[in-house]
Every structure is written in C-alpha cells, then in structure tokens.
Write an enzyme that holds these catalytic residues in place. Structure first.
Site, mmCIF file in Angstrom:
data_model
loop_
_atom_site.group_PDB
_atom_site.id
_atom_site.type_symbol
_atom_site.label_atom_id
_atom_site.label_comp_id
_atom_site.label_asym_id
_atom_site.label_seq_id
_atom_site.Cartn_x
_atom_site.Cartn_y
_atom_site.Cartn_z
ATOM 1 N N ILE A 133 14.185 16.978 -3.894
ATOM 2 C CA ILE A 133 13.828 15.963 -4.888
ATOM 3 C C ILE A 133 12.961 16.610 -5.967
ATOM 4 O O ILE A 133 12.126 17.473 -5.674
ATOM 5 C CB ILE A 133 13.069 14.784 -4.234
ATOM 6 C CG1 ILE A 133 13.850 14.247 -3.025
ATOM 7 C CG2 ILE A 133 12.805 13.681 -5.255
ATOM 8 C CD1 ILE A 133 15.196 13.638 -3.328
ATOM 9 N N LYS A 167 7.249 16.719 9.973
ATOM 10 C CA LYS A 167 8.208 15.726 9.485
ATOM 11 C C LYS A 167 9.174 15.275 10.577
ATOM 12 O O LYS A 167 9.643 14.130 10.570
ATOM 13 C CB LYS A 167 8.968 16.275 8.281
ATOM 14 C CG LYS A 167 8.088 16.456 7.039
ATOM 15 C CD LYS A 167 7.429 15.148 6.611
ATOM 16 C CE LYS A 167 6.752 15.252 5.259
ATOM 17 N NZ LYS A 167 6.176 13.968 4.796
ATOM 18 N N THR A 170 0.617 5.384 -0.014
ATOM 19 C CA THR A 170 -0.203 6.596 0.033
ATOM 20 C C THR A 170 0.540 7.723 -0.682
ATOM 21 O O THR A 170 1.751 7.670 -0.865
ATOM 22 C CB THR A 170 -0.518 7.024 1.474
ATOM 23 O OG1 THR A 170 0.665 7.534 2.108
ATOM 24 C CG2 THR A 170 -1.069 5.848 2.282
ATOM 25 N N LEU A 222 0.858 -1.185 0.000
ATOM 26 C CA LEU A 222 0.000 0.000 0.000
ATOM 27 C C LEU A 222 0.889 1.228 0.000
ATOM 28 O O LEU A 222 1.763 1.370 0.863
ATOM 29 C CB LEU A 222 -0.893 0.021 1.242
ATOM 30 C CG LEU A 222 -1.643 1.341 1.495
ATOM 31 C CD1 LEU A 222 -2.663 1.621 0.391
ATOM 32 C CD2 LEU A 222 -2.310 1.338 2.871
ATOM 33 N N TYR A 277 5.452 22.381 8.426
ATOM 34 C CA TYR A 277 5.926 21.214 7.680
ATOM 35 C C TYR A 277 7.097 20.548 8.407
ATOM 36 O O TYR A 277 7.131 19.325 8.581
ATOM 37 C CB TYR A 277 6.342 21.651 6.275
ATOM 38 C CG TYR A 277 6.773 20.527 5.364
ATOM 39 C CD1 TYR A 277 5.833 19.685 4.777
ATOM 40 C CD2 TYR A 277 8.124 20.317 5.077
ATOM 41 C CE1 TYR A 277 6.225 18.651 3.921
ATOM 42 C CE2 TYR A 277 8.523 19.296 4.229
ATOM 43 C CZ TYR A 277 7.567 18.466 3.658
ATOM 44 O OH TYR A 277 7.963 17.451 2.822
ATOM 45 N N ALA A 278 8.062 21.360 8.846
ATOM 46 C CA ALA A 278 9.227 20.820 9.550
ATOM 47 C C ALA A 278 8.797 20.107 10.833
ATOM 48 O O ALA A 278 9.298 19.022 11.151
ATOM 49 C CB ALA A 278 10.222 21.931 9.860
ATOM 50 N N ALA A 336 0.239 8.272 -3.737
ATOM 51 C CA ALA A 336 0.738 7.536 -4.908
ATOM 52 C C ALA A 336 0.470 8.238 -6.229
ATOM 53 O O ALA A 336 0.895 7.755 -7.272
ATOM 54 C CB ALA A 336 0.108 6.142 -4.938
ATOM 55 N N GLY A 337 -0.216 9.378 -6.196
ATOM 56 C CA GLY A 337 -0.593 10.037 -7.437
ATOM 57 C C GLY A 337 0.503 10.839 -8.097
ATOM 58 O O GLY A 337 0.347 11.273 -9.244
#
Length: 254
Positions: free
Chosen positions: A197, A168, A14, A12, A164-165, A16-17
C-alpha cells in the site's frame, strides 16, 4: 441530518496520523461517523482531523477529536477510554487498530530491542486497545465492530521482517479468538491484511525493491490507503453484520 453507512457512530482510530489510519478517519467521517484520531505523534493526529477529516465530512472539525496515544502503554489506553467517556458519554462502537511500526533487519542481525518494540506496538498494542474498549462496550451493552490491521506479510512472511511478520500473524490469530469470545455481546472482530500500500512505510523502501514487489501483484500497482479504508468502513457498518472472525486480504492479487 448526517447520512452515511456509519452515521451517528463514534469511531476510535489508532495510527491515525498517516497512511491507512488517516484514510480510515477520512472515509469514516465521510460516511457520518464522529472520529477520534489517536496517534503517538499528536501533531499528525491533529492534522488528520483539521485537514483531512473535516474535508471528508464536508464540515469543520465539529465533534471530531485528536489525541496522543502510545498503544503499548496500558495506562495511556485506559486514560483514553476515560477521556472518551467524559467527552462523548459513551464508548466508541467502532475501533480501528491501525497503529504499527517496523524495525526491519535480517534474522541473524535483529536485536532483541527491535523485536520487542515491534511486538509491543503491533501485537500488544492491538490487544490492549481491543480489550479495554471491548470491555467498555460490554458494560454498556453496546454492539460494536473492531477492525484490526494485520498485513499480508503475516501470512507469507518477508525477508528482513521476522519481527513484523510474527506480530501481524499474531494479530490475525488474536482477532479470530476475540471474535469467538465477543460474538455473544454482538461485538464483531475482523482483520484486514493489506499488501503493498502506498503509505509512508513504502517510502522507505528503495524504488528498485518496490518495482520488484509490483511484479508479484497481478493488478500491477500499489494499493491506495483509501482502498483499505473503504473496507474498514464496510466492516464498521451494518452492511457487514454477519461477518466476524474474518481475515481479508487487500493485496491486488498478491
């Protein structure tokens, strides 16, 4: 007979789009896994399966499937587990938590709504998927591997990304805690911390800023989603059978 380092396993993924999630589906399927591509954007998940995953596995879309999923909705996560059990008669033994969002702003201007939405998807969503599917693995005495996608920002911080930091960094701590709890069930839990990335998120960053970031990367380039996906697949396989509770940087040396 399907060959590959994760041959015969159900995965699975997530988020994944697009981006790392889509690349994970490609590489996992290439290495023999059956993939469930989950994304809040169902059409993108379908595209991942029909175009990218089928090509990677050298076949049609076969037993792979695409599903719509909001990872922050506990009932939706539970429903996906039941749907998976109905369709495949077993829980996935590979879980890749790649769903994530950004709502960037300076700390002094960041709204509570944008803080909550990022924590809800990135941290709570990872928790819900991990808890729900790990429980199913323990109930069927199935060994498994969970890979949570964090970010190098979770280690060093970044201007404009306090929400965000924070989310994560939480993913890493949660991963390490879960690894300690789930080891006795032979379920491994690891985190990956990608750097810069080449994903859709990077496309929103002004080119001048990207060029400035690349000066901090010894290898001098953006990483590719496939380079993260290769590590995801390694961590999904028996080749990493004594690795759990790890947080691995994929940053080009940043």
């Amino acid at each position: 007979m399907v060959s590959g380092i994760v041959a015969g396993r159900l995965a699975l993924v997530t988020g994944a789009g697009s981006g790392i999630g889509r690349a994970a589906c490609q590489v996992l399927s290439r290495e023999g896994a059956t993939v469930i591509a989950a994304d809040r954007n169902y059409d993108s998940a379908v595209e991942t399966i029909k175009t990218h995953t089928a090509l990677a596995s050298g076949s049609n879309d076969g037993d792979h499937s695409a599903v719509e999923l909001d990872v922050s909705d506990s009932s939706a996560v539970r429903n996906l587990l039941q749907t998976t059990l109905d369709q495949y008669k077993a829980p996935p033994t590979i879980i890749v938590n790649s769903a994530g969002i950004t709502r960037d702003n300076w700390l002094l201007k960041l709204s509570e709504e944008d803080y909550d939405s990022v924590l809800s998807v990135n941290l709570k969503g990872t928790f819900l998927v991990m808890q729900t599917f790990a429980k199913a693995m323990t109930e069927t005495a199935t060994p498994g591997s969970i890979i949570n996608i964090s970010s190098i920002v979770g280690k060093y911080g970044n201007m404009g990304q306090t929400n965000y930091a924070g989310s994560k960094a939480g993913v890493v701590a949660m991963t390490q805690s879960a690894a300690k709890e789930l080891g006795r069930f032979n379920i491994r839990v690891n985190a990956i911390l990608p750097g810069f990335i080449d994903t859709p998120i990077i496309k929103t960053v002004p080119d001048k800023v990207v060029q400035g970031m690349l000066k901090l990367v010894p290898l001098g380039r953006l990483g590719l989603p496939s380079e993260v996906a290769e590590l995801i697949t390694f961590l999904s396989s028996n080749k990493s059978s004594f690795i759990t509770g790890a947080a691995i940087d994929v940053t080009g040396g940043f």
